[in-house]
Design a protein around this motif. Structure first.
Motif, PDB file in Angstrom:
ATOM      1  N   ARG A  37     101.762 -69.439 -30.898  1.00 53.89           N
ATOM      2  CA  ARG A  37     102.110 -69.000 -32.251  1.00 53.89           C
ATOM      3  C   ARG A  37     103.580 -68.617 -32.324  1.00 53.89           C
ATOM      4  O   ARG A  37     104.173 -68.175 -31.339  1.00 53.89           O
ATOM      5  N   SER A  67      97.052 -71.509 -39.192  1.00 52.97           N
ATOM      6  CA  SER A  67      97.186 -71.318 -40.640  1.00 52.97           C
ATOM      7  C   SER A  67      98.146 -72.312 -41.267  1.00 52.97           C
ATOM      8  O   SER A  67      98.268 -72.347 -42.485  1.00 52.97           O
ATOM      9  N   PRO A  88      91.006 -68.671 -33.843  1.00 57.04           N
ATOM     10  CA  PRO A  88      91.249 -67.334 -34.383  1.00 57.04           C
ATOM     11  C   PRO A  88      90.037 -66.459 -34.054  1.00 57.04           C
ATOM     12  O   PRO A  88      88.902 -66.891 -34.250  1.00 57.04           O
ATOM     13  N   SER A 127      84.355 -75.627 -28.128  1.00 60.51           N
ATOM     14  CA  SER A 127      83.475 -74.909 -29.050  1.00 60.51           C
ATOM     15  C   SER A 127      82.886 -73.693 -28.329  1.00 60.51           C
ATOM     16  O   SER A 127      83.590 -73.064 -27.528  1.00 60.51           O
ATOM     17  N   LYS A 168      82.985 -70.818 -35.395  1.00 57.32           N
ATOM     18  CA  LYS A 168      82.866 -71.825 -34.320  1.00 57.32           C
ATOM     19  C   LYS A 168      81.856 -72.907 -34.727  1.00 57.32           C
ATOM     20  O   LYS A 168      82.087 -74.095 -34.511  1.00 57.32           O
ATOM     21  N   PRO A 191      81.116 -73.761 -23.859  1.00 57.66           N
ATOM     22  CA  PRO A 191      81.000 -72.753 -22.801  1.00 57.66           C
ATOM     23  C   PRO A 191      80.179 -71.560 -23.281  1.00 57.66           C
ATOM     24  O   PRO A 191      80.105 -71.295 -24.479  1.00 57.66           O
ATOM     25  N   SER A 192      79.563 -70.867 -22.323  1.00 59.27           N
ATOM     26  CA  SER A 192      78.899 -69.602 -22.686  1.00 59.27           C
ATOM     27  C   SER A 192      79.909 -68.480 -22.455  1.00 59.27           C
ATOM     28  O   SER A 192      80.890 -68.404 -23.184  1.00 59.27           O
ATOM     29  N   VAL A 194      82.875 -67.136 -20.273  1.00 63.87           N
ATOM     30  CA  VAL A 194      83.797 -67.552 -19.207  1.00 63.87           C
ATOM     31  C   VAL A 194      84.373 -66.294 -18.565  1.00 63.87           C
ATOM     32  O   VAL A 194      84.980 -65.464 -19.246  1.00 63.87           O
ATOM     33  N   SER A 206      86.587 -62.202 -22.929  1.00 63.36           N
ATOM     34  CA  SER A 206      85.302 -62.494 -22.280  1.00 63.36           C
ATOM     35  C   SER A 206      85.193 -61.781 -20.932  1.00 63.36           C
ATOM     36  O   SER A 206      84.104 -61.374 -20.523  1.00 63.36           O
TER      37      SER A 206
END
Ligand SMILES: NC(=O)c1ccc[n+]([C@@H]2O[C@H](COP(=O)([O-])OP(=O)(O)OC[C@H]3O[C@@H](n4cnc5c(N)ncnc54)[C@H](OP(=O)(O)O)[C@@H]3O)[C@@H](O)[C@H]2O)c1
Length: 239
Positions: A37, A67, A88, A127, A168, A191-192, A194, A206
């Motif tokens: 960003r 954005s 985001p 995702s 998502k 992924p679940s 990570v 996470s």
């Protein structure tokens, strides 16, 4: 700047997953363009990316923001592959619709840039397991036919994490639909949680979430407890 294997773009280079991906792609001989960003005051320390092995020759850091969907055009032009990893995040559900809108329009902007480039052969969208887990059906094993039901999420689950699950789910759906409509090879990974060591300066959400399960230090313990509850249920079913 052309790697032995060509050039790929990774969005969101400051993130936990993206920074590992960049490191591995450089090691594998790809030239990498990553987007971060805009930082008008130049306060952000990107030395962890610039000091990766091979970065001096093969890594280019460029500015883009979800954005402003067209801001990804320059980074994607001439690439053979794109990993769209940036997302985001709004775990406090403060601006759910705005986050979803930003996530979808950003992803579609990236896909349009891929089409326009005529060089991108495949797009990988990161995702999340939250796009398949929450549909009220109580199924233990899921495949490509399963989707989180956003109405179920709104009506039955705590507002905590709504925004993330919904953005998502709708973004993955929109990306796959765009790929089908325009003949672009879009694949998604789900992924679940990570966890593990990280090379980015920011403490990954996470990892914090997984540690909260042990330390009880954060509200992010809730999704972890949900998973633990699911595991216990599965264990009991197998007895
Ligand atoms: N980690 C997990 O357990 C897990 C599980 C399932 C799925 N995923 C998915 O994997 C991907 C990476 O996750 P992560 O854990 O690496 O996330 P992360 O560390 O939070 O990184 C997210 C990245 O997205 C960028 N970003 C946020 N808002 C943006 C915007 N408006 N425009 C452009 N970039 C923006 C962030 O930039 P800033 O540094 O500027 O904020 C950061 O680089 C995400 O798509 C996530 O949904 C992760």
């Amino acid at each position: 700047m052309e790697g032995d294997k060509g050039t790929v773009c990774v969005t969101g280079g400051t993130g936990f997953v993206a920074s590992w991906l960049i490191k591995n792609l450089l090691q594998e001989g790809y030239a990498v363009r990553t987007t971060v960003r805009v930082d008008p005051e130049n306060k952000r320390d990107l030395s962890f990316l610039n000091s990766l092995p091979g970065a001096a020759e093969k890594l280019k850091i460029m500015s883009a923001d979800l954005s402003d969907p067209e801001s990804y055009n320059a980074a994607i032009e001439g690439c053979k592959g794109v990993f769209h990893v940036a997302t985001p995040v709004d775990f406090e559900n403060k601006e759910s619709e705005a986050v979803t809108e930003r996530s979808i329009s950003g992803a579609l902007g990236i896909l349009k840039a891929c089409l326009k480039s005529k060089t991108v052969k495949r797009v990988v969208y990161t995702s999340s397991a939250s796009t398949v887990m929450f549909n009220g059906q109580g199924v233990e094993v899921v495949d490509e036919n399963f989707w989180t039901d956003v109405d179920f999420v709104r009506e039955n689950l705590s507002p905590f994490m709504h925004s993330y699950m919904i953005s998502k789910t709708l973004t993955e759906r929109a990306a796959l639909e765009f790929g089908t409509q325009h003949g672009l090879d879009v694949v998604t990974v789900i992924p679940s949680l990570v966890v593990g060591p990280f090379i980015c300066p920011k403490f990954p959400g996470s990892v914090r979430s997984s540690l909260a399960l042990v330390l009880g230090t954060s509200l992010l313990v809730l999704p972890s407890l949900y998973r633990l509850f699911n595991l216990l249920q599965r264990f009991q079913l197998q007895q």
